[in-house]
Motif scaffolding. Sequence first.
Motif, short mmCIF file in Angstrom:
data_model
loop_
_atom_site.label_atom_id
_atom_site.label_comp_id
_atom_site.label_asym_id
_atom_site.label_seq_id
_atom_site.Cartn_x
_atom_site.Cartn_y
_atom_site.Cartn_z
N PRO A 170 32.96 52.09 33.11
CA PRO A 170 33.35 50.76 32.62
C PRO A 170 32.39 49.65 33.05
CG PRO A 170 34.72 51.38 34.47
CD PRO A 170 33.87 52.57 34.17
N THR A 171 31.11 49.83 32.68
CA THR A 171 30.11 48.80 32.97
C THR A 171 29.32 48.53 31.70
OG1 THR A 171 28.47 50.46 33.66
CG2 THR A 171 29.91 49.56 35.37
N ASP A 219 45.45 56.93 37.48
CA ASP A 219 44.65 56.01 38.29
C ASP A 219 44.66 54.63 37.65
OD1 ASP A 219 41.25 56.04 39.60
OD2 ASP A 219 43.02 54.89 40.13
N LYS A 220 44.63 53.58 38.50
CA LYS A 220 44.65 52.21 37.99
C LYS A 220 43.40 51.87 37.21
CE LYS A 220 47.66 50.39 41.63
NZ LYS A 220 47.80 49.40 42.71
N THR A 221 42.31 52.56 37.50
CA THR A 221 41.04 52.27 36.81
C THR A 221 40.97 52.89 35.42
OG1 THR A 221 39.99 54.21 37.82
CG2 THR A 221 39.84 52.12 39.01
N ASN A 225 40.46 50.26 32.68
CA ASN A 225 39.08 49.81 32.49
C ASN A 225 38.27 50.83 31.69
OD1 ASN A 225 39.85 47.69 34.11
ND2 ASN A 225 38.93 48.51 35.98
N LEU A 226 38.50 52.12 31.97
CA LEU A 226 37.79 53.16 31.23
C LEU A 226 38.22 53.18 29.76
CD1 LEU A 226 35.84 55.56 31.38
CD2 LEU A 226 37.80 57.02 31.92
N GLU A 262 43.29 43.80 32.86
CA GLU A 262 42.21 44.01 33.82
C GLU A 262 41.08 44.82 33.20
OE1 GLU A 262 43.51 45.97 37.29
OE2 GLU A 262 41.56 45.87 38.30
N GLY A 263 39.85 44.30 33.26
CA GLY A 263 38.69 45.01 32.74
C GLY A 263 38.32 44.63 31.32
#
Length: 634
Positions: A384-385, A429-431, A434-435, A619-620
């Motif tokens: 996620p960048t 997972d919380k991330t 974002n992914l 978020e993200g």
Amino acid sequence: MARSWFNKRFLTLATLAVPSLDLAVGRLWLRGFERVELRCPRDLDPRPSWTLGDVLAELDALDATHRAAPPTPLKQPPDWANGSGTREKAFVMRVDDDDEDDTEDEDDGTSHGKSRALVAKGARFSCNDLESSDSEDELDGQVAPYHLMEKRDLAKSILLELEREHHLKVQEEVRNKLASLEVCHQNEIQRTISAFARLQKYAESRKEIDKRLDVHFQRRIAEVLDKHLSMVQRDHEQKSQIVERRIRDDAALEEAKRKEQAVKEEKLRQERARQEAEARQKEAAKLAAEARKTSFEAAKKEAADKEAAEKEAAKLRDAAASQSSPNSQNNIAGIKVFADKYALEGESRRRALVQNQVPENILLSKEFSKYDRQIAKSISKLMPTTDSVRARASELIKALDGQDCPRTISCCLFANKIISIVKSRNTKDKTFGNLAFACGYVMLLVTNQVPDAMDYLLAEFNRVCIYTVPKHLHALNAQARTRDYYRLIGYQEENGQLESTESYLTYVVAYVKLYAAMIQTEIKGVRHPHGLAEGWKWLAMFLNSLPATTATACALHAFLKMAGFALHKKYGSQFMKILDVISRCFLPALKEQGNKMQAEAVNNLQNYLNDKIYLEEPEGQYLVQQLLSKELFM
């Protein structure tokens, strides 16, 4: 010189002879040569006991007498110098050896000899020739004819000497007494000053102690006040808790009554529905019998049209197979389909596209395994960048545009691999959110360059999760809940066993999040083939067609969590109406089921509405969108 020496000796002897005349003679001498009359009583006390007060009183009396009497010149001889009777008490002047030594330096040899002779013979002196001037021109070196002293014997001289020493001793004692009094006075002053200093220090210490006591008392007062306020607050909180507990108990009682009433109504409704269903079945059986009879009669009457009728029946069967034939079949098998007809048409069209253009078991084909691994490797590196999204999108666009692999097969492989990221990553997972946004950006960038890939993506979404259609399959009875039914709604098998309901719902939430992330993704300058308008349609069809179940609630919450902010930003009040429908219709129907997973789904939706999470950016999402819009397309 002789007159000066005489004046000095006269004053000295007069002071020694009569102590009370010391200060008086000095005062008179300083005022000038005036007529001096010595008050010498005939009977002198050989041992006078003079005090300081007596001396001062005598001096004041002399001063007063002198001021009252007019001055007389010294040239006139006194009364005692004229009579013969007065000459008997003449004044005898004696000079000590010490005085003689002192006067040797002042006088010359001649005058010194004369003075010694004068003193030794007891010569008498006259005061008529005394003047205020000390000039030596007036001295003629001769003794005045006046005889002031008469010759005295040795006893009297010794008596006068003793008297002089006694007076000197008295004076010394007086001086010592005065000095001791002065010392005592100074000591008393010092003691007073020290006492004042101690008193001031004591006052300051008392002030400091009072100040500390004041601070201590204020602190004690503050503590007592704080304790009192805490007790009041605690009492208020206890009362509030009691009131709240009563309110909750009343609400629970009302809720229990309402649920009981709802259960009764539900039983009545089910009974009416059963009766209506039986009536419909009877009517359908009757109609079917009539239809069979009519068709049999028509077959007899129209034998010539038999071949045409068979061709028409074949055409109808093909049309039913292409238009969601599972609907009628599942109804027969005890499964009811909840979906909008336009959603079913879109699903059938995309499924037919894949079936017609992509061979079966394409994923197992060795011919295209190279491209499959290439696409899977590129997607597995996705992070996620901004740089990762840009690099992965470029690699995938290049792979889909390759000449070695057909476009349809490469699009199918791309759709399968990017959606299968749900299986390869930890969705709890919380991330993962974002992914999911990163995948949405990649899918938008790829479909913008390869538009055909969007249909394959949607087809793959519909295959792995029926709620992306949206569609729900409901088993009408326990006999319909077979293994095939669970496979049909999306359950996966592991080692010959179906996965748990909790695992199934986790994957449903993950697939819907990925689908919503793709829908809400917007990049300036890039057209979205399946954007927020399609998301709005999906939400409307979902609420109009699907029932309130645990699975549908989880799917709805996942969709709103990812795309609710973008939908509210675009549609505003219309989106608020959708939320109102969820609050008034969907949630009450969901609460009636009353199982554990349903309660969690209800809490999630209720918190989403109460906390107004749709006003917060996911978020993200904002950061990635901002960086892409600035770096890639500006």
